[in-house]
Design a protein around this motif. Sequence first.
Motif, mmCIF file in Angstrom:
data_model
loop_
_atom_site.group_PDB
_atom_site.id
_atom_site.type_symbol
_atom_site.label_atom_id
_atom_site.label_comp_id
_atom_site.label_asym_id
_atom_site.label_seq_id
_atom_site.Cartn_x
_atom_site.Cartn_y
_atom_site.Cartn_z
ATOM 1 N N GLY A 29 0.824 -1.197 0.000
ATOM 2 C CA GLY A 29 0.000 0.000 0.000
ATOM 3 C C GLY A 29 0.861 1.250 0.000
ATOM 4 O O GLY A 29 2.084 1.194 -0.169
ATOM 5 N N ALA A 30 0.225 2.400 0.187
ATOM 6 C CA ALA A 30 0.976 3.646 0.268
ATOM 7 C C ALA A 30 1.855 3.608 1.516
ATOM 8 O O ALA A 30 1.498 3.028 2.527
ATOM 9 N N GLY A 31 3.021 4.226 1.440
ATOM 10 C CA GLY A 31 3.885 4.233 2.609
ATOM 11 C C GLY A 31 5.311 3.845 2.305
ATOM 12 O O GLY A 31 6.134 3.694 3.222
ATOM 13 N N GLY A 32 5.639 3.672 1.026
ATOM 14 C CA GLY A 32 7.017 3.435 0.642
ATOM 15 C C GLY A 32 7.620 2.179 1.229
ATOM 16 O O GLY A 32 7.012 1.106 1.219
ATOM 17 N N THR A 33 8.825 2.319 1.781
ATOM 18 C CA THR A 33 9.596 1.173 2.262
ATOM 19 C C THR A 33 8.863 0.378 3.328
ATOM 20 O O THR A 33 8.909 -0.862 3.348
ATOM 21 N N GLU A 85 10.615 -5.582 -6.952
ATOM 22 C CA GLU A 85 11.288 -5.247 -5.702
ATOM 23 C C GLU A 85 11.030 -3.804 -5.287
ATOM 24 O O GLU A 85 10.815 -2.929 -6.123
ATOM 25 N N GLY A 86 11.085 -3.560 -3.964
ATOM 26 C CA GLY A 86 11.003 -2.211 -3.449
ATOM 27 C C GLY A 86 12.313 -1.479 -3.657
ATOM 28 O O GLY A 86 13.341 -2.098 -3.932
ATOM 29 N N GLU A 87 12.277 -0.147 -3.511
ATOM 30 C CA GLU A 87 13.489 0.632 -3.751
ATOM 31 C C GLU A 87 14.590 0.320 -2.736
ATOM 32 O O GLU A 87 15.759 0.181 -3.080
ATOM 33 N N GLN A 88 14.218 0.191 -1.446
ATOM 34 C CA GLN A 88 15.206 -0.058 -0.403
ATOM 35 C C GLN A 88 15.082 -1.446 0.208
ATOM 36 O O GLN A 88 16.084 -2.068 0.559
ATOM 37 N N ILE A 146 7.080 -0.926 15.613
ATOM 38 C CA ILE A 146 8.151 0.058 15.674
ATOM 39 C C ILE A 146 8.961 -0.090 14.396
ATOM 40 O O ILE A 146 9.470 -1.171 14.085
ATOM 41 N N SER A 147 9.080 0.979 13.650
ATOM 42 C CA SER A 147 9.701 0.893 12.335
ATOM 43 C C SER A 147 11.184 0.553 12.428
ATOM 44 O O SER A 147 11.950 1.236 13.122
ATOM 45 N N PRO A 148 11.620 -0.491 11.697
ATOM 46 C CA PRO A 148 13.054 -0.792 11.645
ATOM 47 C C PRO A 148 13.803 0.146 10.700
ATOM 48 O O PRO A 148 15.031 0.106 10.620
ATOM 49 N N PHE A 149 13.048 0.999 9.983
ATOM 50 C CA PHE A 149 13.655 1.913 9.023
ATOM 51 C C PHE A 149 13.650 3.361 9.522
ATOM 52 O O PHE A 149 14.033 4.269 8.798
ATOM 53 N N ASP A 150 13.208 3.569 10.765
ATOM 54 C CA ASP A 150 13.107 4.908 11.343
ATOM 55 C C ASP A 150 14.139 5.044 12.458
ATOM 56 O O ASP A 150 14.073 4.336 13.471
ATOM 57 N N ALA A 151 15.088 5.960 12.285
ATOM 58 C CA ALA A 151 16.145 6.145 13.285
ATOM 59 C C ALA A 151 15.582 6.556 14.634
ATOM 60 O O ALA A 151 16.177 6.273 15.680
#
Length: 376
Positions: free
Chosen positions: A133-137, A168-171, A202-207
């Motif tokens: 869905g929408a929301g990128g990575t 595939e996704g971008e990242q 909890i996002s693993p892609f969010d610092a």
Amino acid sequence: MSAETEALSEQIKQSVALLRRHLDWDVATTRLAELNHRVEDPDLWNDADAAQKLMRERTTLANQIEGVQQIEAEVEGTLELVELAEMEGDDSLVQDAVQTLRTIAEDVRKREIESLLSGEADSNDCYVEVNAGAGGTEAQDWAEMLLRMYTRWAEQHGYKVTFIEGSEGEQAGIKSATIQVSGPNAYGWLKTEAGVHRLVRISPFDAAARRQTSFASVWVYPVVDDSIEIDINDSDLRVDTFRASGAGGQHVNKTDSAIRITHIPTGIVVACQTDRSQHRNRAKAMEMLRARMYEAELQKREAAAAQTEASKTDIGWGHQIRSYVLAPYQLVKDLRTGVEKGNPGAVLDGALDDFMSASLAQSVGATRSEASASAQ
């Protein structure tokens, strides 16, 4: 007999009655006798396709009838054992017999649910398509997690999984992917998974380690054979070629042999990159297109038949069927049936049977109510 023994006996009795009712017992036994007679015809295999279809019907019907007869015999023998053990005061033997009844009750419950898999295409293999869905990575990673979940479920049930196409996704993760699941009643079970799936974690892609909500959609449609006629005009198709990407490792083809077909009147799009041959990919894509159009027709029929039932919900983007919460607590909840599991890890590892069974069991409950009403 104890209250538990009587309750289990009554539960099994009701389930067996419903199994007989679903089978239309007299018609089923007559049909099996007819099939057994036709199998003895030496000319049967002159038409191999018709013979295989007949043999599949015979095997399925025989298994259903013999299963009910076996349950009835086991229950009768176990109840006799309980009475004998109670007369002799053998509590250990009574407990063993009661445990046997519990096992029989669970088995007959599963058979009761499986008896609902009698739709026009329920016994077919199927395609499972996952889209981020929408929301990128975040959403793309969630889509890949769902694809893995269905792959693990299929493998645990002895089904064959074939990768058809993917982007595939971008990242990380995937934008979309399609697999084919092959095995008995694959479509009948997996069709209950069609809809939008929501993940909270909890996002693993969010610092900053913030909590994120992601969505992905699952689309399930049956593999159809040549006996089902779907009219497709070549003038209604747009065919594009592209280079394969996504899952597949060293075996994925590296030439522009992947095929994407768009059915212009309906907007249905299918793609295949599983083979190095453009011709074979095109043939497979056409097979998928026929399947998608057939599934759309099945959905129309189902919607028409169920339009007066308030319990029926629309399947489509924006309609969540299940939430997977990994933070701040651990819970997977099906919003259609209310089934909850406190171990998301196991669910994401393929433990989906309870969710699928509950979705099918809603129909069992309606049938059980009808049976109870007619018995009064």
